[in-house]
Scaffold this motif. Structure first.
Motif, short mmCIF file in Angstrom:
data_model
loop_
_atom_site.label_atom_id
_atom_site.label_comp_id
_atom_site.label_asym_id
_atom_site.label_seq_id
_atom_site.Cartn_x
_atom_site.Cartn_y
_atom_site.Cartn_z
N LYS A 17 0.68 -1.12 -0.24
CA LYS A 17 -0.21 -0.20 0.28
C LYS A 17 0.86 1.25 -0.20
O LYS A 17 2.09 0.83 0.73
CB LYS A 17 -0.54 -0.13 0.51
CG LYS A 17 -2.11 -1.40 0.86
CD LYS A 17 -2.96 -0.86 2.35
CE LYS A 17 -4.16 -2.34 1.95
NZ LYS A 17 -4.86 -2.44 3.18
N ALA A 18 0.33 2.17 -0.06
CA ALA A 18 0.61 3.27 -0.58
C ALA A 18 1.61 4.11 0.41
O ALA A 18 2.88 4.83 0.51
CB ALA A 18 0.24 4.25 -1.21
N ASP A 19 1.47 3.57 1.88
CA ASP A 19 1.53 4.21 2.94
C ASP A 19 2.97 3.44 3.05
O ASP A 19 3.93 4.03 3.84
CB ASP A 19 0.98 4.34 4.31
CG ASP A 19 0.55 2.89 4.64
OD1 ASP A 19 0.33 1.58 3.32
OD2 ASP A 19 -0.63 2.85 5.90
N THR A 20 3.66 2.55 2.79
CA THR A 20 4.41 1.19 3.09
C THR A 20 5.33 2.18 1.91
O THR A 20 6.46 1.95 2.80
CB THR A 20 4.09 0.05 2.99
OG1 THR A 20 2.70 -0.33 3.99
CG2 THR A 20 5.37 -1.33 3.03
N ALA A 55 9.95 11.00 -8.11
CA ALA A 55 9.16 12.23 -8.14
C ALA A 55 9.59 12.27 -6.42
O ALA A 55 9.83 13.93 -5.70
CB ALA A 55 8.19 12.27 -8.44
N ASP A 56 8.99 11.01 -5.75
CA ASP A 56 8.99 10.82 -4.07
C ASP A 56 10.04 11.49 -3.34
O ASP A 56 9.94 12.24 -2.80
CB ASP A 56 7.62 10.09 -4.00
CG ASP A 56 5.76 9.75 -4.62
OD1 ASP A 56 6.08 11.43 -4.80
OD2 ASP A 56 5.31 9.21 -4.43
N ILE A 157 4.83 -7.92 -10.64
CA ILE A 157 3.60 -6.67 -10.32
C ILE A 157 3.99 -5.26 -11.26
O ILE A 157 4.27 -5.47 -11.91
CB ILE A 157 4.61 -6.08 -8.17
CG1 ILE A 157 5.49 -5.28 -8.98
CG2 ILE A 157 4.47 -7.56 -7.74
CD1 ILE A 157 6.85 -4.93 -8.14
N ILE A 158 2.57 -4.74 -10.55
CA ILE A 158 1.80 -2.91 -11.32
C ILE A 158 2.27 -2.44 -10.27
O ILE A 158 1.61 -2.34 -9.37
CB ILE A 158 0.57 -3.66 -12.29
CG1 ILE A 158 -0.17 -4.73 -10.86
CG2 ILE A 158 1.65 -4.06 -13.05
CD1 ILE A 158 -1.59 -4.04 -12.77
N GLY A 159 1.47 -1.09 -10.90
CA GLY A 159 1.35 0.18 -10.50
C GLY A 159 2.76 0.59 -9.45
O GLY A 159 3.98 0.36 -9.66
N TYR A 160 2.71 1.96 -9.35
CA TYR A 160 3.68 2.99 -8.84
C TYR A 160 4.62 3.14 -9.42
O TYR A 160 5.79 3.08 -9.45
CB TYR A 160 3.86 2.45 -7.00
CG TYR A 160 4.59 3.72 -6.01
CD1 TYR A 160 3.59 5.00 -6.16
CD2 TYR A 160 5.80 3.74 -6.71
CE1 TYR A 160 4.70 5.55 -5.66
CE2 TYR A 160 7.14 4.76 -6.22
CZ TYR A 160 6.05 6.16 -5.24
OH TYR A 160 6.75 6.72 -5.07
N LEU A 171 -1.02 3.56 -10.43
CA LEU A 171 -1.97 3.30 -9.45
C LEU A 171 -1.29 3.64 -8.37
O LEU A 171 0.06 3.38 -8.24
CB LEU A 171 -1.63 2.07 -9.87
CG LEU A 171 -2.92 1.24 -10.40
CD1 LEU A 171 -3.18 0.07 -10.94
CD2 LEU A 171 -4.45 1.78 -10.55
N PRO A 172 -1.77 4.31 -7.39
CA PRO A 172 -0.59 4.44 -6.24
C PRO A 172 0.05 3.85 -4.94
O PRO A 172 0.63 3.87 -4.02
CB PRO A 172 -2.01 5.91 -5.12
CG PRO A 172 -2.78 5.20 -6.13
CD PRO A 172 -2.88 5.04 -6.92
N ASP A 173 -0.68 2.40 -5.41
CA ASP A 173 -0.99 1.34 -4.34
C ASP A 173 0.50 0.22 -5.77
O ASP A 173 -0.49 0.55 -6.66
CB ASP A 173 -1.65 0.40 -3.70
CG ASP A 173 -2.67 1.37 -2.99
OD1 ASP A 173 -2.35 1.82 -2.00
OD2 ASP A 173 -3.29 2.07 -3.21
N ILE A 174 0.93 -0.60 -4.94
CA ILE A 174 1.54 -1.82 -5.55
C ILE A 174 0.78 -3.45 -5.89
O ILE A 174 -0.06 -3.24 -3.89
CB ILE A 174 3.05 -2.45 -5.12
CG1 ILE A 174 3.61 -1.00 -5.73
CG2 ILE A 174 3.17 -3.08 -6.89
CD1 ILE A 174 5.23 -0.71 -5.57
#
Ligand code: IMP
Ligand code: MG
Length: 179
Positions: A17-20, A55-56, A157-160, A171-174
């Motif tokens: 998840k995004a917070d992790t 970027a982050d 995996i996909i996302g981020y 996607l903001p999560d993986i």
């Protein structure tokens, strides 16, 4: 956030998840800030996948630095291939520079191997590698990876930033493939 999504013909479920992701990036930034304050590093972002991570991360890098981009591609569908194509090359003056390569994920390590050879040819100074994700079971490289955000098993995996045939980078999560 949907816990299961379909992209083209495949189903994926939430994995990181995004917070992790955020917490892992803060740790990487803290280490990089501590290690490179005297070096005027050049961050070299490997496109496309690393754009979101870069970027982050770079928003939290507090040392004076330059940022540039290279574009390499080795993945086809859900498989890494041995053929790495350089789509946008190095266009900064690299000679003697302290370089920190930013990657979204290191899988077989082939992509970075090609980039490391180019950096050597251009006579870069100290070269370090920072990757958000690392698949130790797939890695075949013979170089050290200096900064790793999160180690993951050998699953697609996909996302981020990471895609499946061009989709899901936003996607903001993986997400991980369901097989
Ligand atoms: P390597 O050359 O096998 O290390 O693969 C590195 C590149 O392949 C990364 O920069 C990614 O762009 C892509 N890649 C590796 N694993 C995955 C994955 O699980 N999902 C999406 N792309 C991946
Ligand atoms: Mg990549």
């Amino acid at each position: 956030m949907e816990s299961t999504i379909k992209v083209n013909d495949k189903v994926f479920k939430v994995f990181i998840k995004a917070d992790t992701i955020d917490a892992a990036i803060q740790k990487l930034a803290d280490s990089i800030n501590k290690d490179t304050s005297e070096e005027l590093p050049l961050f070299l972002v490997v496109l496309n996948g690393a754009f979101m991570f870069a970027a982050d991360l770079l928003k939290r890098v507090t040392v004076e630095c330059n940022v540039s981009f290279v574009k390499l591609a080795s993945y086809s569908g859900t498989q890494s291939t041995n053929q790495v194509r350089e789509l946008i090359g190095l266009n900064e003056s690299i000679k003697g520079r302290s370089v920190i390569v930013l990657e979204d994920i290191i899988d077989t390590g082939n992509t970075l191997n090609v980039l490391l050879n180019s950096l050597r040819a251009y006579e870069a100074g100290k070269v370090r590698i920072a990757t958000l994700l690392y698949k130790p079971d797939a890695f075949q490289g013979d170089y050290a990876i200096d900064y790793v955000g999160i180690e993951i098993p050998n699953d697609f995996i996909i996302g981020y930033g990471l895609d499946y045939d061009g989709f899901a980078r936003n996607l903001p999560d993986i997400y991980k493939i369901v097989d």
